[in-house]
Design a protein around this motif. Structure first.
Motif, PDB file in Angstrom:
ATOM      1  N   PRO A 117      22.851  41.079  33.948  1.00  0.00           N
ATOM      2  CA  PRO A 117      23.578  42.055  34.547  1.00  0.00           C
ATOM      3  C   PRO A 117      24.407  43.006  33.530  1.00  0.00           C
ATOM      4  CG  PRO A 117      24.765  40.377  35.087  1.00  0.00           C
ATOM      5  CD  PRO A 117      23.438  40.001  34.424  1.00  0.00           C
ATOM      6  N   VAL A 118      24.497  44.260  34.073  1.00  0.00           N
ATOM      7  CA  VAL A 118      25.070  45.361  33.291  1.00  0.00           C
ATOM      8  C   VAL A 118      26.805  44.709  32.985  1.00  0.00           C
ATOM      9  CG1 VAL A 118      26.327  47.640  33.239  1.00  0.00           C
ATOM     10  CG2 VAL A 118      23.759  47.492  32.963  1.00  0.00           C
ATOM     11  N   LEU A 119      27.383  44.673  34.205  1.00  0.00           N
ATOM     12  CA  LEU A 119      28.609  44.193  34.476  1.00  0.00           C
ATOM     13  C   LEU A 119      28.699  42.801  35.214  1.00  0.00           C
ATOM     14  CD1 LEU A 119      31.819  44.871  34.156  1.00  0.00           C
ATOM     15  CD2 LEU A 119      31.416  45.820  36.524  1.00  0.00           C
ATOM     16  N   SER A 120      29.543  41.993  34.595  1.00  0.00           N
ATOM     17  CA  SER A 120      29.537  40.720  35.286  1.00  0.00           C
ATOM     18  C   SER A 120      30.974  40.348  35.339  1.00  0.00           C
ATOM     19  CB  SER A 120      28.738  39.949  34.484  1.00  0.00           C
ATOM     20  OG  SER A 120      28.999  38.378  34.988  1.00  0.00           O
ATOM     21  N   ILE A 121      31.614  40.335  36.426  1.00  0.00           N
ATOM     22  CA  ILE A 121      32.988  39.796  36.474  1.00  0.00           C
ATOM     23  C   ILE A 121      33.107  38.658  37.112  1.00  0.00           C
ATOM     24  CG2 ILE A 121      35.211  40.351  37.575  1.00  0.00           C
ATOM     25  CD1 ILE A 121      34.400  43.433  37.936  1.00  0.00           C
ATOM     26  N   GLU A 122      33.927  37.624  36.590  1.00  0.00           N
ATOM     27  CA  GLU A 122      33.774  36.171  36.918  1.00  0.00           C
ATOM     28  C   GLU A 122      35.291  35.832  37.008  1.00  0.00           C
ATOM     29  OE1 GLU A 122      31.661  33.089  34.964  1.00  0.00           O
ATOM     30  OE2 GLU A 122      30.040  34.419  34.817  1.00  0.00           O
ATOM     31  N   ASN A 123      35.513  35.428  38.269  1.00  0.00           N
ATOM     32  CA  ASN A 123      37.016  34.988  38.616  1.00  0.00           C
ATOM     33  C   ASN A 123      38.175  35.617  38.104  1.00  0.00           C
ATOM     34  OD1 ASN A 123      36.379  32.706  40.213  1.00  0.00           O
ATOM     35  ND2 ASN A 123      35.933  31.510  38.254  1.00  0.00           N
ATOM     36  N   LEU A 124      38.111  37.075  38.316  1.00  0.00           N
ATOM     37  CA  LEU A 124      38.783  38.185  37.672  1.00  0.00           C
ATOM     38  C   LEU A 124      40.150  37.895  38.480  1.00  0.00           C
ATOM     39  CD1 LEU A 124      39.760  40.246  35.776  1.00  0.00           C
ATOM     40  CD2 LEU A 124      39.294  41.691  37.519  1.00  0.00           C
ATOM     41  N   SER A 125      41.278  37.752  38.121  1.00  0.00           N
ATOM     42  CA  SER A 125      42.738  37.887  38.583  1.00  0.00           C
ATOM     43  C   SER A 125      43.687  38.937  37.856  1.00  0.00           C
ATOM     44  CB  SER A 125      43.289  36.371  38.906  1.00  0.00           C
ATOM     45  OG  SER A 125      42.504  35.509  39.481  1.00  0.00           O
ATOM     46  N   VAL A 126      44.114  39.699  38.681  1.00  0.00           N
ATOM     47  CA  VAL A 126      45.234  40.546  38.023  1.00  0.00           C
ATOM     48  C   VAL A 126      46.469  40.471  39.001  1.00  0.00           C
ATOM     49  CG1 VAL A 126      45.871  42.981  37.641  1.00  0.00           C
ATOM     50  CG2 VAL A 126      43.407  42.343  37.294  1.00  0.00           C
ATOM     51  N   ALA A 127      47.502  39.964  38.162  1.00  0.00           N
ATOM     52  CA  ALA A 127      49.016  40.244  38.701  1.00  0.00           C
ATOM     53  C   ALA A 127      49.994  40.961  37.925  1.00  0.00           C
ATOM     54  CB  ALA A 127      49.560  38.630  38.724  1.00  0.00           C
TER      55      ALA A 127
ATOM     56  N   ALA B  81      47.435  41.230  42.680  1.00  0.00           N
ATOM     57  CA  ALA B  81      46.551  42.620  43.023  1.00  0.00           C
ATOM     58  C   ALA B  81      45.280  42.186  43.353  1.00  0.00           C
ATOM     59  CB  ALA B  81      46.637  43.498  42.173  1.00  0.00           C
ATOM     60  N   ILE B  82      44.606  41.209  42.412  1.00  0.00           N
ATOM     61  CA  ILE B  82      43.393  40.964  42.544  1.00  0.00           C
ATOM     62  C   ILE B  82      43.275  39.090  42.477  1.00  0.00           C
ATOM     63  CG2 ILE B  82      41.011  40.891  41.607  1.00  0.00           C
ATOM     64  CD1 ILE B  82      41.537  43.530  40.803  1.00  0.00           C
ATOM     65  N   ARG B  83      42.572  38.566  43.396  1.00  0.00           N
ATOM     66  CA  ARG B  83      42.591  37.093  43.120  1.00  0.00           C
ATOM     67  C   ARG B  83      41.269  36.733  43.198  1.00  0.00           C
ATOM     68  NH1 ARG B  83      47.408  35.748  46.844  1.00  0.00           N
ATOM     69  NH2 ARG B  83      48.194  37.719  47.395  1.00  0.00           N
ATOM     70  N   ARG B  84      40.834  36.033  41.970  1.00  0.00           N
ATOM     71  CA  ARG B  84      39.718  35.483  41.565  1.00  0.00           C
ATOM     72  C   ARG B  84      38.420  36.162  42.239  1.00  0.00           C
ATOM     73  NH1 ARG B  84      38.383  30.578  42.281  1.00  0.00           N
ATOM     74  NH2 ARG B  84      39.581  29.755  44.405  1.00  0.00           N
ATOM     75  N   VAL B  85      38.187  37.172  41.923  1.00  0.00           N
ATOM     76  CA  VAL B  85      36.921  38.092  42.447  1.00  0.00           C
ATOM     77  C   VAL B  85      35.934  37.754  41.281  1.00  0.00           C
ATOM     78  CG1 VAL B  85      36.366  40.432  42.425  1.00  0.00           C
ATOM     79  CG2 VAL B  85      38.212  39.825  43.379  1.00  0.00           C
ATOM     80  N   SER B  86      34.684  37.974  41.748  1.00  0.00           N
ATOM     81  CA  SER B  86      33.481  37.727  40.810  1.00  0.00           C
ATOM     82  C   SER B  86      32.438  38.718  41.575  1.00  0.00           C
ATOM     83  CB  SER B  86      32.849  36.251  41.310  1.00  0.00           C
ATOM     84  OG  SER B  86      33.631  35.319  40.582  1.00  0.00           O
TER      85      SER B  86
ATOM     86  N   GLY C 132      43.048  46.309  46.133  1.00  0.00           N
ATOM     87  CA  GLY C 132      42.683  45.944  44.917  1.00  0.00           C
ATOM     88  C   GLY C 132      41.702  46.602  44.243  1.00  0.00           C
ATOM     89  N   LYS C 133      41.182  47.688  44.987  1.00  0.00           N
ATOM     90  CA  LYS C 133      39.789  48.357  44.290  1.00  0.00           C
ATOM     91  C   LYS C 133      40.175  49.120  43.143  1.00  0.00           C
ATOM     92  CE  LYS C 133      39.998  50.566  48.257  1.00  0.00           C
ATOM     93  NZ  LYS C 133      39.974  51.406  49.272  1.00  0.00           N
ATOM     94  N   THR C 134      40.937  49.753  43.005  1.00  0.00           N
ATOM     95  CA  THR C 134      41.344  50.589  41.974  1.00  0.00           C
ATOM     96  C   THR C 134      41.605  49.788  40.947  1.00  0.00           C
ATOM     97  OG1 THR C 134      42.094  52.716  43.271  1.00  0.00           O
ATOM     98  CG2 THR C 134      42.718  52.630  41.069  1.00  0.00           C
TER      99      THR C 134
END
Lengths: 310, 322
Positions: free
Chosen positions: B3-13, B23-28, B46-48
């Protein structure tokens, strides 16, 4: 074209303002007790009467006023009452180039230095360099020039022998260095705080985020996208900064022994040298009105959303 | 093909003064080349932040974990020079409010051409010619004159088309469109969506479409991720999702969309309650307090995101039946 018309319109609009200032000052200096020929030794009444007649002070005030205005229409500021054999025009014409050089250098240095320090501090927000430069700025605002200039003279003149402490030779750059530094520091410090604040605000704005999303390097973002809007408050501060430098030059010129016009305002007022005070007020207020106009045009150049309307 | 973009287990606090705000909890999330993936959810879900994380534009106080790979390469915590080479060239973002997202004192022409001067090493003249061609492509009327104008002299719809055109100048592999139509009125919205659809076909650009507007999503997206309180609660092919929402939140979100046809309801359906405070830890499912199907289990254990039939994934103990 539009800007030129606006400029001329505002210049014409400044004439009534200046006229009002002249009128108020004219009558105000005459209300102050005492007169130009009062000295420690009281002059014989005949001498005072002759002097008053020679300078037209024996006439009713409104005739004096009418005569003064008639002179002004021919750019004649009248004779000085205290500097015998000099007209006010001559006194100001002699001192103005020195004061103007001093003031222009100080304002330029304050602008360049203040904007550079403010921008640097904003880019180092909440880091050591930011705190250090803002402390220095606070000190710069707080220390009066009559403390700073002798201190600078003591250090660079007497200990290091790098620069003259005071004095003036025509065209000598070294004579101007310390006075310019002492004169520019308060506005420089103020401008750096202004720039830091506005730059922080601009750097946090959505269009800077867009610029970052385009992959632009930091230098391009700061200089092309952030600096112009960040300079708007600085441009608004231009006229007050000029006023600050003008009043500062009074002290600095006296301490550094520079033959500028700064001393004439205070001396003229103390000596009841009516024409000299009026001449100085006209020069200073014209300059201030002009700088206000320059500031408005600068703001319109910095921000295309601002429309100049007379 | 990866894939062009692959996000795995992204967390942002975000580290606040006294609390850490997640803001983001373990998003893939994956985006294939030329695919349009929509991320939907309420404001503040958490979209933006997700878009900004991909662009590397999160503020300094953000703590980021997980992995973001762009074209196979890890870009999370990549050095600024490496990100600057990608941003604007292969990876672009369209911002929500084109009023404030364009530099007010630079002409449209300058703001567009600088992208090409930077990434394509064009001369200003050439870059301006290409920028003008792009303005025409995104159907900005009177494009030559607009090049010399400032953002405030353009209408909202035109500004957004300028934003879209600006993001596509270097024909990027991926465009993140953050609420591209929110600031616009409905007729302009339709035009902007049409422009996005065309550009996607023309350049085979992958799109991450962030929106809370389901009608925009339905018209554009291949796949939809539904976010709630920083988590993905459901992901499915657009057709499946709009036909049969499996997560109660998705279903509730859709019932909130007013309909023109059919009987007029006595009042517009709304979702009661509010999303949880992101500073607080929730023991079970974050949606449980607002859900009509909550059981004791929902408040105890958070439901994992698990596959159902087809490509549908759902994070719910009691998914709705097909």
């Amino acid at each position: 074209m539009h800007t030129i018309r606006y400029f001329l319109g505002r210049l014409c609009g400044a004439v009534p303002t200046l006229f009002a200032i002249i009128t108020i000052t004219f009558f105000l200096v005459r209300v102050a007790p005492g007169g130009p020929f009062d000295q420690e030794q009281t002059l014989p009444p005949e001498v005072v009467a002759n002097l008053n007649a020679a300078y037209g002070l024996d006439q009713p005030v409104w005739i004096q006023y009418a005569r003064y205005l008639r002179g002004l229409a021919h750019f004649d500021f009248g004779p000085s009452f205290r500097y015998k054999d000099f007209t006010v025009t001559e006194l100001i014409a002699q001192g103005l180039p020195v004061s103007f050089t001093l003031g222009a250098l100080a304002i330029s240095l304050a602008l360049v230095g203040g904007v550079a320090i403010g921008t640097f501090a904003a880019l180092r927000h909440r880091r050591a360099a930011d705190h250090v430069s803002m402390v220095i700025a606070a000190v710069g605002i707080a220390i009066p020039s009559f403390v700073l200039l002798p201190a600078l003279g003591l250090f660079f003149g007497i200990y290091l022998h790098w620069l003259p402490v005071a004095g003036w030779d025509e065209g000598s750059v070294a004579d101007l260095v310390l006075p310019v530094i002492a004169l520019c520091l308060p506005p420089l410090a103020y401008i750096s705080r202004l720039t830091r604040g506005s730059m922080l605000e601009v750097l946090g704005s959505p269009y800077i985020r867009t610029a970052m999303a385009k992959g632009l390097p930091l230098g391009t973002i700061v200089f092309r996208h952030a600096l112009r809007p960040a300079l708007v408050p600085v441009a608004s501060y231009l006229a007050p900064a000029v006023a600050m430098v003008m009043t500062g030059s009074l002290v600095v010129e006296t301490i550094a022994g520079l033959p500028g016009i700064g001393r004439y305002l205070v001396q003229g007022a103390l000596n009841r040298d009516y024409t000299l005070v009026l001449g100085m007020v006209i020069v200073y207020s014209s300059l201030l009105i002009f700088m206000g106009l320059v500031a408005d045009i600068l703001i319109a150049i910095l921000d295309p959303r601002v429309r100049l309307e007379a | 093909m990866h894939p062009v973009l692959s996000i795995e287990n992204l967390s942002v606090a975000f580290r606040g003064a006294d609390a850490e705000i997640a803001a983001i909890r373990r998003v893939s999330l994956d985006v294939a080349a030329g695919e349009c993936v929509a991320v939907v959810g309420e404001s503040g879900c958490g979209k933006t932040q997700l878009c900004l994380a991909v662009m590397g534009l999160l503020p300094a106080n953000a703590a980021i974990g997980g992995s973001i790979r762009f074209d196979g390469r890890e870009i999370l915590a990549a050095p600024r020079a490496q990100m600057n080479a990608l941003r604007g060239a292969r990876l672009a973002m369209i911002f929500q409010d084109p009023q404030s997202a364009l530099t007010p004192h630079l002409t449209i022409g300058t703001q567009m051409a600088e992208v090409l001067v930077l990434h394509r090493k064009l001369r200003w003249r050439e870059a301006e010619a290409d920028a003008l061609a792009m303005l025409r492509r995104v159907r900005v009327p009177d494009a030559a004159r607009r090049m010399r104008q400032y953002p405030h002299e353009l209408s909202g719809g035109m500004r957004q088309r300028v934003m879209i055109g600006m993001s596509l100048l270097c024909e990027p592999d991926l465009v993140l469109a953050d609420e591209p139509t929110t600031a616009l009125d409905v007729t302009i919205q339709a035009q902007v969506i049409a422009v996005l659809r065309e550009m996607r076909q023309e350049f085979r650009t992958g799109i991450v479409l962030v929106s809370h507007d389901l009608s925009v999503v339905a018209g554009l997206a291949d796949r939809v991720y539904v976010m709630y309180a920083g988590c993905i609660v459901e992901s499915a092919a657009a057709a499946d999702l709009f036909g049969h929402a499996r997560h109660p939140y998705t279903s509730a979100l859709m019932s909130c969309v007013p309909r023109i046809s059919g009987p007029v309801p006595p009042r517009l359906a709304t979702l009661p309650g509010q999303p949880p405070n992101p500073a607080e830890r929730v023991a079970g499912c974050a949606f449980a307090p607002r859900c009509a199907f909550t059981s004791e289990r929902c408040t105890r254990a958070p439901p994992p995101l698990r596959p159902l039939e087809g490509s549908t994934m759902v994070a719910c103990h009691h998914p709705l039946p097909r």
